[in-house]
Design an enzyme around this catalytic site. Sequence first.
Site, mmCIF file in Angstrom:
data_model
loop_
_atom_site.group_PDB
_atom_site.id
_atom_site.type_symbol
_atom_site.label_atom_id
_atom_site.label_comp_id
_atom_site.label_asym_id
_atom_site.label_seq_id
_atom_site.Cartn_x
_atom_site.Cartn_y
_atom_site.Cartn_z
ATOM 1 N N ASP A 285 28.420 63.507 83.152
ATOM 2 C CA ASP A 285 28.349 63.523 81.696
ATOM 3 C C ASP A 285 27.343 64.620 81.322
ATOM 4 O OD1 ASP A 285 28.801 63.047 79.061
ATOM 5 O OD2 ASP A 285 28.351 60.914 79.109
HETATM 6 C C1 BGC Z 1 29.393 61.786 76.042
HETATM 7 C C2 BGC Z 1 30.736 61.848 76.718
HETATM 8 C C3 BGC Z 1 31.504 63.040 76.220
HETATM 9 C C4 BGC Z 1 30.683 64.286 76.501
HETATM 10 C C5 BGC Z 1 31.377 65.569 76.085
HETATM 11 C C6 BGC Z 1 28.646 63.113 76.151
HETATM 12 O O1 BGC Z 1 27.495 63.124 75.390
HETATM 13 O O2 BGC Z 1 28.642 60.746 76.620
HETATM 14 O O3 BGC Z 1 31.455 60.662 76.475
HETATM 15 O O4 BGC Z 1 32.760 63.107 76.838
HETATM 16 O O5 BGC Z 1 29.474 64.185 75.779
HETATM 17 O O6 BGC Z 1 31.458 65.709 74.738
#
Ligand code: BGC
Length: 740
Positions: A285
């Site tokens: 993530d």
């Molecule tokens: C979130 C994810 C997301 C990623 C990309 C992160 O902050 O936890 O769920 O897919 O950002 O946008």
Amino acid sequence: MKTIIYIGVILFLSCSKSTTSKMRSVPKDPLIENLISNMTLDEKLGQMTLYTTDWESTGPTIRGGYENDIKSGRCGALFNSHTVDFTTRLQKIAVEESRLKIPLLFGYDVIHGYKTMFPIPLGEAASWDLEAIEKSAYIMSKEAAASGLHWTYAPMVDITREPRWGRVMEGAGEDTYLGSRIAEARVKGIQGTGFDKADRLVACVKHFAAYGAPIGGRDYNSVEISERVFREVYLPPYKAAVDAGALTVMTSFNDYNGIPASGNKYLLTDILRNEWGFNGFVVSDYTSINEMVNHGVVKDETDAGILAITAGMDMDMQGAIFQDKIKTGLNDGRININQIDNSVRSILRIKKLLGLFENPFKFSDKTREANSILTKEHLEASRDVARKSIVLLKNNGILPIKKSVKKVLIAGPLADDKNNLIGAWSGSGEARHCVSLLEGIKQNLKATDIRIEYIKGCEIEGSDKSNFESVLAKVKDADMVILAIGENKDMSGEAAARSMIRIPGVQEELLKEIRSSGKPIVTIVMNGRPLVLNDVHNGSDAVLEAWWLGSQAGNAIADVLFGDYNPSAKLPISFPRHEGQIPIFYNYKSTGRPFNPDSKWNTKYLDMPNAPLYNFGYGLSYTSFDYSAPTADKTSFKNEDSVNISVNVKNTGNYDGEEVIQLYIRDVVSSVTRPVKELKAFRKVMIKKGENKVIKFELSKKDFSFYNDKMEWVTEPGEFHILVGGSSDTANIIKIKLTK
Ligand code: BGC
């Protein structure tokens, strides 16, 4: 101290289903092997690097200059980059200007719609309609794929018992079985059977693992759950998604058992790859690899990258660690080139499956982009699932609204709103394409003589009550009031935890004022999480839980209000009476002193019932259903047999209606404590007025199995209760026996 640590290690190892890590096996392909053999280390690390463009971002953009990175092969995937024009421009750089011409992979958070917005996932889960859920996942993929995208960061399958957590809106609620079936449906909808027609995306199951259990409900917080709860409650939906074919997995921000997920070999290698046979790729993530320094498990980002690679991480989202920092680990032997090659192989394989080596512009077709978005068919599907997601929480008979009503006052800060109705995580969804409640009602009543008046009354937040008097003046000459209140969309989603899960501002006071007029009130609640709704319940004649329903919200709610659709949704999560009850969920365990209202010395509060205001599986209809006692084709069965359970469900009311028939089991005596009930099956069935349907369920060994004290997956002989009804609080029961 040493003994305690030793026992702890033994316990942990004995709980682990697989502790020996095999070499992971990624299928080999000549084109990919040839590329790998020609790649420099920088190019390999480039394939393992994912950056956001600086167009849109869900976090700080820590690195610009991505065009140069694409040219030099130092970046193999981008996110927040969509539309055919934009992706074509970048893809051209990759396939025309980079040395090896490896196409880019374009990802985006397409969570509950691309342009046609569907209900937020928690709302959609309330439909319990797997077909409709699969269809909405297909449509969102189709629209996104027509706009140059290859990969969505969905489905999020994190089970949660935490309504304070903002991301509760993105998942399927509190139940493992329902969550697993929905996880499968979403993966099937997103990926279909392949990418030949360029109308599907690669799914990314997230957030692996147990992100839905943050302590105190605060986003990104640590998780403290036992291996038993982890495996029984939180893990199955990820497994269901992987079994359904999900090609990628995203790690979570939290730690599990003391190790942050992005560096957790037990999760990424032992469970995901060795136990489950996953052979896609794992992405971190957003900067979660870097954040392992803050977790305090590594001293610097180089060590963080090495820990991640060693655990089984393949792609670094936005952290720039793989690209910039991990060479040290290769030089000093802490990681080796085979690990890097395996990650590159897994990533290139997905690009190959998408068909990007044959045609890097396969997903970039201007005509398709122009014709595939917000089509009539897509909007109809959105309206269909939206109305199936609306939960009727209370009805004293005022709904459906009779067409004999003469004048309706529509009030509340969400009545004429579009921006919030498309919901948090709406990505590229646009409020202007959303039908507000006011518009939906006007449209529905176009051909009638019912007159409508509208007044906002107050804002979602703040303390301004200056318009209350004007509201009361209008209430006077209305026959009834429809009041739309709730949260704004920024109160849910990422980094949006709330300690008080009440309707904000003076909205409930507005309800009280209107109540004082004595006019009937239908309250429509729009929100991204379970809220404490005692006052709304007591102050309204009817209550509809309408979540954030997406592009067709207004039409869908109007369909329900005026009886064009008979509500059929059931809550996928408990709604507490008070924050003090959290965590609250239906499948708790029996204690040595189970709840007993007549005695003090048992599991309860002095000042409040144990039960939530609305329990899991609850939801009313305009009709009524009568359930017969369930019957079984055998009252005693052996381990390898299956048992058929039947129940007669009769529609005894005045409307045709769909009912969600839910089957729960209880293991009465087992060697470890088990939940008082667990959902094991459900069916959503249309039953016409006066009609009686026989509903059958087949239960088999897996439905009666659980982890024993050695964490072995077993069944034990003895009595089971099977409960079948329209909600988790059903007492409609049959007892059966499992013999040796
Ligand atoms: C979130 C994810 C997301 C990623 C990309 C992160 O902050 O936890 O769920 O897919 O950002 O946008």
